[in-house]
Design a protein around this motif. Structure first.
Motif, PDB file in Angstrom:
ATOM      1  N   THR A   1     -10.666  -2.029  -3.804  1.00 48.98           N
ATOM      2  CA  THR A   1      -9.276  -1.632  -3.648  1.00 48.98           C
ATOM      3  C   THR A   1      -8.379  -2.706  -4.272  1.00 48.98           C
ATOM      4  OG1 THR A   1      -8.880  -2.759  -1.536  1.00 48.98           O
ATOM      5  CG2 THR A   1      -9.941  -0.592  -1.448  1.00 48.98           C
ATOM      6  N   PRO A   2      -7.067  -2.449  -4.372  1.00 49.70           N
ATOM      7  CA  PRO A   2      -6.166  -3.476  -4.919  1.00 49.70           C
ATOM      8  C   PRO A   2      -6.131  -4.766  -4.121  1.00 49.70           C
ATOM      9  CG  PRO A   2      -5.114  -1.337  -5.012  1.00 49.70           C
ATOM     10  CD  PRO A   2      -6.377  -1.155  -4.220  1.00 49.70           C
ATOM     11  N   ALA A   3      -6.695  -4.777  -2.922  1.00 51.20           N
ATOM     12  CA  ALA A   3      -6.756  -6.030  -2.159  1.00 51.20           C
ATOM     13  C   ALA A   3      -7.560  -7.086  -2.908  1.00 51.20           C
ATOM     14  CB  ALA A   3      -7.383  -5.772  -0.778  1.00 51.20           C
TER      15      ALA A   3
ATOM     16  N   ALA B   1      16.553   0.391   5.474  1.00 49.58           N
ATOM     17  CA  ALA B   1      15.248   0.462   4.817  1.00 49.58           C
ATOM     18  C   ALA B   1      14.852   1.914   4.623  1.00 49.58           C
ATOM     19  CB  ALA B   1      14.200  -0.274   5.648  1.00 49.58           C
ATOM     20  N   ARG B   2      13.748   2.102   3.911  1.00 43.15           N
ATOM     21  CA  ARG B   2      13.179   3.432   3.746  1.00 43.15           C
ATOM     22  C   ARG B   2      11.700   3.382   4.082  1.00 43.15           C
ATOM     23  NH1 ARG B   2      12.515   6.344  -1.539  1.00 43.15           N
ATOM     24  NH2 ARG B   2      14.707   5.863  -1.956  1.00 43.15           N
ATOM     25  N   ALA B   3      11.182   4.506   4.556  1.00 46.18           N
ATOM     26  CA  ALA B   3       9.758   4.622   4.877  1.00 46.18           C
ATOM     27  C   ALA B   3       9.146   5.671   3.969  1.00 46.18           C
ATOM     28  CB  ALA B   3       9.573   5.008   6.344  1.00 46.18           C
ATOM     29  N   VAL B   4       8.007   5.341   3.372  1.00 43.49           N
ATOM     30  CA  VAL B   4       7.316   6.284   2.493  1.00 43.49           C
ATOM     31  C   VAL B   4       5.866   6.404   2.930  1.00 43.49           C
ATOM     32  CG1 VAL B   4       8.815   5.739   0.547  1.00 43.49           C
ATOM     33  CG2 VAL B   4       6.656   4.526   0.810  1.00 43.49           C
ATOM     34  N   LEU B   5       5.286   7.554   2.652  1.00 43.57           N
ATOM     35  CA  LEU B   5       3.864   7.776   2.893  1.00 43.57           C
ATOM     36  C   LEU B   5       3.125   7.463   1.592  1.00 43.57           C
ATOM     37  CD1 LEU B   5       5.396   9.584   5.050  1.00 43.57           C
ATOM     38  CD2 LEU B   5       3.307  10.952   5.130  1.00 43.57           C
ATOM     39  N   PRO B   6       2.348   6.390   1.532  1.00 43.27           N
ATOM     40  CA  PRO B   6       1.730   5.986   0.262  1.00 43.27           C
ATOM     41  C   PRO B   6       0.812   7.040  -0.328  1.00 43.27           C
ATOM     42  CG  PRO B   6       0.830   4.734   2.119  1.00 43.27           C
ATOM     43  CD  PRO B   6       2.016   5.470   2.627  1.00 43.27           C
TER      44      PRO B   6
ATOM     45  N   LEU C   1       7.981   1.348  -4.616  1.00 47.48           N
ATOM     46  CA  LEU C   1       7.602   0.580  -3.429  1.00 47.48           C
ATOM     47  C   LEU C   1       6.094   0.543  -3.271  1.00 47.48           C
ATOM     48  CD1 LEU C   1       8.359  -0.904  -0.821  1.00 47.48           C
ATOM     49  CD2 LEU C   1       8.615   1.328   0.291  1.00 47.48           C
ATOM     50  N   VAL C   2       5.434   1.678  -3.461  1.00 48.39           N
ATOM     51  CA  VAL C   2       3.980   1.742  -3.309  1.00 48.39           C
ATOM     52  C   VAL C   2       3.284   0.939  -4.400  1.00 48.39           C
ATOM     53  CG1 VAL C   2       1.984   3.278  -3.332  1.00 48.39           C
ATOM     54  CG2 VAL C   2       4.050   3.958  -2.116  1.00 48.39           C
ATOM     55  N   LEU C   3       3.729   1.085  -5.653  1.00 47.24           N
ATOM     56  CA  LEU C   3       3.081   0.387  -6.758  1.00 47.24           C
ATOM     57  C   LEU C   3       3.226  -1.132  -6.634  1.00 47.24           C
ATOM     58  CD1 LEU C   3       3.997   2.640  -9.823  1.00 47.24           C
ATOM     59  CD2 LEU C   3       1.839   2.526  -8.582  1.00 47.24           C
ATOM     60  N   SER C   4       4.368  -1.600  -6.152  1.00 42.67           N
ATOM     61  CA  SER C   4       4.571  -3.044  -6.036  1.00 42.67           C
ATOM     62  C   SER C   4       3.884  -3.623  -4.812  1.00 42.67           C
ATOM     63  CB  SER C   4       6.068  -3.364  -5.989  1.00 42.67           C
ATOM     64  OG  SER C   4       6.676  -2.796  -4.835  1.00 42.67           O
ATOM     65  N   THR C   5       3.866  -2.883  -3.715  1.00 40.91           N
ATOM     66  CA  THR C   5       3.334  -3.407  -2.458  1.00 40.91           C
ATOM     67  C   THR C   5       1.831  -3.239  -2.354  1.00 40.91           C
ATOM     68  OG1 THR C   5       5.426  -2.855  -1.368  1.00 40.91           O
ATOM     69  CG2 THR C   5       3.542  -3.313   0.050  1.00 40.91           C
ATOM     70  N   VAL C   6       1.325  -2.067  -2.708  1.00 41.80           N
ATOM     71  CA  VAL C   6      -0.093  -1.761  -2.517  1.00 41.80           C
ATOM     72  C   VAL C   6      -0.921  -2.136  -3.744  1.00 41.80           C
ATOM     73  CG1 VAL C   6      -1.767   0.053  -1.996  1.00 41.80           C
ATOM     74  CG2 VAL C   6       0.515   0.133  -0.977  1.00 41.80           C
TER      75      VAL C   6
END
Length: 480
Positions: free
Chosen positions: A197-199, A327-332, A67-72
């Motif tokens: 950043t990845p932005a 859903a799930r919540a993760v701390l990036p 989730l972090v790698l795809s979103t952030v």
């Protein structure tokens, strides 16, 4: 003459051999410096990229790292989607009181391999990066939800693709650069200033535009409605490239339809049909007017939600979300720390071991060079001893010679390593978007100095022992 000068003169007498041994030491140290600096910069770049929000909410399926790698970081494909209605829980539902900002993102299209991200303009106004820095625009402006087919482009994407303010591009369906049909054109209205950043590695469009592209929810609803027996036009567009919307119905045409309908039906009923037709189709302003169709919230999906939760509510909110099945919540930051500590950190250790081995090999070469020179220097040592030099004085000269070569090569290696980083920085920036500064010194580089001194002592011990045991009488008579 001081002992240091004697050691330096001895190095000068063997200038070629000394230079080569010092160069081998410098190369080893440069490799160590390069590994330390680049790993630190990349590590910090990944760990700080998720600043501005402390939770990512995504589909329950898949791992938190995915989730972090795809979103952030835009490095993988999303696994599934989350209902849009779940996002509304963060804006006006049960989670609203616990969050300061919640920004939805939709990922499913690309342009030349870079992710096209559907989001809201608030992404660049409510979120921050790198220790609370606000997003800035190098040119142009932010997205306007009242206009269609606009895009904001990250700095790295702009450099790689050549997109400029006013440029148009056609994103492709899916995240595979080689596949997927092209969508309708978007116009660049803003260029983000570089963030490091990845932005910088994505293009951003209004989320509603994503829904209206062919292959997404709006176009699917439209096609389904078009196949109904009554052949009524579809209401919503989907998250994908939609075909060109039905021709706009102007007021005169709507009135004509209403008048025609009056012949068979009640006048009020016909007028209502005309109003409904006008409300459904609206006016088309060449892709720059209001969105033409209303998509029910129940039909929408999003890839993830970037949540800036109140600090004291983060863990409780994550736990509450993870107790459900939606859903799930993760701390990036936590997920990236696990990646670097568990995988990347081990790679760094391996690279450092290899770099240190290079330094050790260089030290062995230096040892061989000094040791081989002792055979030619026996007479010189015997003369020094005959003039009154003690054994320990001769040993000290050999140790000093070894220290000068080790420290000289080490300092040259430090300079060479940072110069190499400076040369590689543009290439690293071009290929990865990570900014590496040539003079980004790390505190653990200071450990090289005592390490090199210890290595020089080991290198000089055997030649110094040979000098210590030199037989003065035999060495003097052997040269007569």
């Amino acid at each position: 003459m001081s002992l240091w000068k004697i050691a330096w003169r001895s190095i000068q007498q063997r200038s070629l051999a000394s230079s080569l041994t010092a160069l081998s030491m410098a190369l080893g140290v440069a490799l160590v410096v390069t590994v330390l600096v680049i790993h630190h910069v990349v590590d910090q770049s990944f760990r700080r990229s998720a600043q501005g929000y402390n939770l990512i909410v995504g589909p329950a399926k898949g791992s938190g790292l995915e989730l972090v790698l795809s979103t952030v970081y835009h490095l993988s494909q999303p696994v599934e989607n989350v209902p849009y209605t779940f996002y509304l829980e963060f804006t006006r539902g049960r989670f609203a009181a616990d969050v300061e900002a919640a920004i939805p993102v939709c990922i499913g299209d690309n342009y030349q391999g870079f992710h096209v991200v559907g989001t809201l303009p608030e992404m660049f106004t409510k979120l921050r990066y790198l220790n609370d820095r606000p997003y800035e625009f190098a040119a142009g402006r932010n997205l306007d939800p009242e206009h269609r087919h606009e895009a904001v482009v990250g700095a790295f994407v702009a450099e790689k693709t050549g997109l400029k303010l006013g440029s148009q591009f056609r994103p492709a369906h899916g995240l595979d650069q080689q596949g997927g049909h092209e969508h309708e054109a978007f116009t660049v209205v803003g260029l983000l200033a570089r963030t490091g950043t990845p932005a910088d590695r994505a293009l951003y469009v209004n989320m509603e535009d994503i829904y209206c592209l062919e292959g997404h929810v709006g176009s699917r609803l439209q096609h389904a409605a078009a196949q109904k027996p009554d052949n009524k036009p579809a209401a919503p567009h989907a998250a994908g490239h939609a075909p060109d919307p039905p021709a706009a119905v102007d007021h005169d045409h709507a009135k004509d339809d209403a008048k025609a309908a009056h012949d068979d039906h009640d006048h009020d009923h016909a007028q209502q049909d005309a109003q409904d037709a006008h409300a459904e189709h609206g006016h088309d302003h060449a892709g720059h007017g209001h969105h033409q169709h209303h998509i029910p919230d129940e039909a929408k999906e999003i890839t993830a939600i970037l949540v800036a939760a109140k600090p004291w509510k983060v863990m409780a909110l994550a736990s509450q979300i993870n107790r459900g099945t939606t859903a799930r919540a993760v701390l990036p930051v936590q997920e990236i720390s696990r990646l670097f500590d568990g995988v990347v950190g081990n790679v760094q250790v391996l690279l450092l071991i290899l770099a240190v081995l290079v330094v050790v090999v260089a030290g062995i070469g230096m040892l061989v060079s000094i040791y081989n020179s002792m055979q030619d220097r026996r007479h010189e040592i015997a003369v020094m001893r005959a003039l009154g030099a003690r054994r320990y004085t001769v040993m000290s000269i050999i140790f000093m010679e070894s220290a000068l070569l080790s420290l000289g090569g080490g300092l040259a290696g430090l300079a060479l390593g940072h110069a190499l980083i400076g040369l590689l920085a543009p290439l690293i920036l071009q290929q990865t978007g990570v900014l590496v500064e040539a003079f980004s010194f790390q505190w653990n580089e200071l450990l090289l100095i005592p390490g090199l001194l210890a290595l020089s002592a080991l290198i000089g011990y055997l030649p110094a022992l040979v000098a210590y045991r030199t037989d003065v009488a035999r060495s003097l008579t052997a040269n007569q």
